[in-house]
Scaffold this motif. Structure first.
Motif, mmCIF file in Angstrom:
data_model
loop_
_atom_site.group_PDB
_atom_site.id
_atom_site.type_symbol
_atom_site.label_atom_id
_atom_site.label_comp_id
_atom_site.label_asym_id
_atom_site.label_seq_id
_atom_site.Cartn_x
_atom_site.Cartn_y
_atom_site.Cartn_z
ATOM 1 N N VAL A 181 0.864 -1.179 0.000
ATOM 2 C CA VAL A 181 0.000 0.000 0.000
ATOM 3 C C VAL A 181 0.899 1.227 0.000
ATOM 4 O O VAL A 181 1.582 1.517 0.996
ATOM 5 C CB VAL A 181 -0.932 0.026 1.220
ATOM 6 C CG1 VAL A 181 -1.880 1.219 1.148
ATOM 7 C CG2 VAL A 181 -1.714 -1.276 1.334
ATOM 8 N N GLY A 182 0.927 1.951 -1.113
ATOM 9 C CA GLY A 182 1.778 3.119 -1.199
ATOM 10 C C GLY A 182 3.249 2.728 -1.145
ATOM 11 O O GLY A 182 3.666 1.661 -1.585
ATOM 12 N N SER A 183 4.047 3.620 -0.586
ATOM 13 C CA SER A 183 5.494 3.395 -0.512
ATOM 14 C C SER A 183 5.951 2.922 0.861
ATOM 15 O O SER A 183 7.104 2.528 1.025
ATOM 16 C CB SER A 183 6.242 4.689 -0.859
ATOM 17 O OG SER A 183 5.868 5.739 0.031
ATOM 18 N N ARG A 184 5.044 2.926 1.856
ATOM 19 C CA ARG A 184 5.460 2.583 3.216
ATOM 20 C C ARG A 184 5.030 1.190 3.633
ATOM 21 O O ARG A 184 5.731 0.522 4.382
ATOM 22 C CB ARG A 184 4.891 3.597 4.217
ATOM 23 C CG ARG A 184 5.424 5.005 4.041
ATOM 24 C CD ARG A 184 4.972 5.874 5.182
ATOM 25 N NE ARG A 184 5.389 5.324 6.472
ATOM 26 C CZ ARG A 184 5.018 5.819 7.647
ATOM 27 N NH1 ARG A 184 4.191 6.859 7.682
ATOM 28 N NH2 ARG A 184 5.440 5.276 8.767
ATOM 29 N N VAL A 185 3.883 0.735 3.172
ATOM 30 C CA VAL A 185 3.335 -0.550 3.614
ATOM 31 C C VAL A 185 3.695 -1.618 2.604
ATOM 32 O O VAL A 185 3.277 -1.562 1.449
ATOM 33 C CB VAL A 185 1.806 -0.462 3.785
ATOM 34 C CG1 VAL A 185 1.255 -1.801 4.262
ATOM 35 C CG2 VAL A 185 1.434 0.651 4.751
ATOM 36 N N ASP A 186 4.493 -2.578 3.026
ATOM 37 C CA ASP A 186 4.881 -3.692 2.167
ATOM 38 C C ASP A 186 5.214 -4.875 3.061
ATOM 39 O O ASP A 186 6.256 -4.901 3.720
ATOM 40 C CB ASP A 186 6.087 -3.320 1.306
ATOM 41 C CG ASP A 186 6.414 -4.386 0.265
ATOM 42 O OD1 ASP A 186 5.633 -5.352 0.150
ATOM 43 O OD2 ASP A 186 7.446 -4.254 -0.411
ATOM 44 N N GLY A 187 4.307 -5.861 3.127
ATOM 45 C CA GLY A 187 4.549 -7.012 3.992
ATOM 46 C C GLY A 187 3.344 -7.927 4.060
ATOM 47 O O GLY A 187 2.417 -7.840 3.233
ATOM 48 N N ASP A 188 3.352 -8.823 5.033
ATOM 49 C CA ASP A 188 2.306 -9.828 5.203
ATOM 50 C C ASP A 188 1.260 -9.347 6.210
ATOM 51 O O ASP A 188 1.604 -8.793 7.262
ATOM 52 C CB ASP A 188 2.904 -11.154 5.687
ATOM 53 C CG ASP A 188 3.812 -11.780 4.645
ATOM 54 O OD1 ASP A 188 3.581 -11.530 3.450
ATOM 55 O OD2 ASP A 188 4.753 -12.505 5.031
#
Length: 415
Positions: free
Chosen positions: A259-266
């Protein structure tokens, strides 16, 4: 009153049997043995008439405006209530259990034992009301008993509805979990909301059946609800964001999202207010659901296959024949690898780069798991390196050659 009635009945029976025994003993002492059967029969008839007279007198007694006969009917109906309850529950469990066995639903199998308690309580309420109805009471007491009966009936009915809600929630959780539906995280909230709603409605109706005015109570609840809604705007926004996430199902627990540039994970947890995401650096991000509801979410876990797009640059010393053969070699090794999806494979010599001849390699891996995907990419890259070496060429790297005219300056090369 009940104790008095039981004491009088016990005293009457004791007196009757005692008088009968004394009469028989006196008759046996004073009369010859040959007339004893006739006198015994006369004495029994006399005792029976005396008992009937005493019973008649007992039924004519007045206990708080109720005759003994009314009290006897009251006690008979009261005892019959327990018997009828046992019979009703036995028929209900046996008949409905057999009917439930013929269906494949799990709902009715759980609903039958859940409603046993409310049905038994309803039998008690009806039996007690019918028992008290035979008594002669004051008009004010009759109104009180009628209102208590209505309130008790309403309470038992809503008790049964609460049991139905519990069973429905339990079945819905099982079904949603089997089908891997994200809505099962919100079923406990829906269950609690439905229970609170039913309890509030039940309280209002019971209070109304007891003869009290509920207008002021409803007005107070409306004002209190408005104040609560104004104070909890953020919570309500996040709640409706949660509802939006459940309705759209852009992701579920365990999915890899960006989500966007900050949220990246499980995704680790989807709550009523926020969603928790474990990043690749193992930090935990807590994102309000209203933010997620208004953002573009990229769900990497929903990919049916994972794409690989890369360029292989070979040196300009590669001959056209070797280039054509190298392209075919790469196509062949992709077709033969079990980790490569065979639906779409693209290998072409596409560009003359600044320092290399560019070959586009475009394919998909069969698995979307990150580690397995990387293993397949590594295996394919090693095979491409061997194919380039077998064709007598080499992988190019960025270089620049400078030619100096006139010979006044030394030759130099810059990488």
């Amino acid at each position: 009153m009940i104790r008095k009635f039981l004491a009088l009945a016990f005293w009457f029976l004791s007196l009757s049997f005692a008088s009968l025994a004394l009469g028989q003993e006196a008759e046996a002492e004073s009369e010859p043995a040959e007339v004893e059967p006739v006198l015994g029969a006369n004495e029994f008839a006399s005792a029976r008439e005396q008992m009937m007279d005493q019973l008649s007198q007992l039924t004519d007694l007045d206990f708080g405006g109720n005759s003994g006969a009314r009290l006897a009917v009251f006690f008979i109906l009261l005892l019959a209530t327990f018997v009828v309850r046992k019979i009703v529950l036995g028929i209900y469990v046996r008949w409905f259990h057999r009917a439930a066995e013929r269906t494949s639903w799990a709902f009715d199998d759980k609903l039958i034992p859940a409603l046993t308690g409310p049905i038994g309580a309803m039998a008690y309420v009806i039996g007690f009301f019918l028992s008290i109805s035979v008594l002669s009471l004051s008009p004010g007491m009759d109104i009180v008993i009628l209102r208590i009966f209505q309130a008790s009936t309403m309470t038992v009915l809503f008790w049964g509805l609460l049991r139905v809600v519990d069973v429905m929630a339990e079945v819905m959780v099982d079904v949603a979990r089997e089908r891997d539906m994200g809505v099962y995280h919100f079923i406990p909230l829906i269950k609690k909301t439905a229970r609170i709603f039913l309890i509030v409605v039940a309280v209002v109706l019971v209070v109304q059946n007891l003869g009290y005015s509920v207008g002021s109570l409803l007005a107070g609840m409306g004002i209190g609800g408005l104040a609560l809604a104004l104070a909890a705007q953020e919570s309500l926004s996040n709640f409706f964001g949660s509802v939006s996430i459940v309705a759209d199902r852009p992701f579920k627990v365990g999915d890899w999202i960006q989500v966007g540039s900050r949220v990246d994970g499980d995704v680790e947890e989807i709550g009523l207010r926020s969603t928790k995401v474990r990043t690749w650096s193992k930090s935990l991000l807590t994102i309000p659901n209203k933010v997620l509801a208004n953002e573009i979410i990229e769900n990497w876990s929903r990919m049916p296959k994972r794409r690989v797009k890369q360029y292989v640059g070979v040196t300009y010393s590669t001959s056209p024949e070797n280039m054509e053969g190298l392209v075919e070699d790469i196509r062949q090794l992709l077709r033969e690898d079990e980790g490569v999806n065979q639906d779409f494979i693209l290998v072409n010599f596409t560009d003359f780069g600044e320092s290399a001849l560019q070959i586009l390699v475009y394919y998909f891996t069969s698995t979307t798991a990150w580690l397995a995907h990387m293993d397949i990419r590594q295996r394919i890259n090693l095979k491409i390196m061997k194919a380039v070496e077998a064709r007598g060429s080499s992988i190019a790297f960025p270089t620049r050659t400078v030619h100096i005219e006139g010979g006044s300056l030394p030759f130099s090369a810059e990488k």
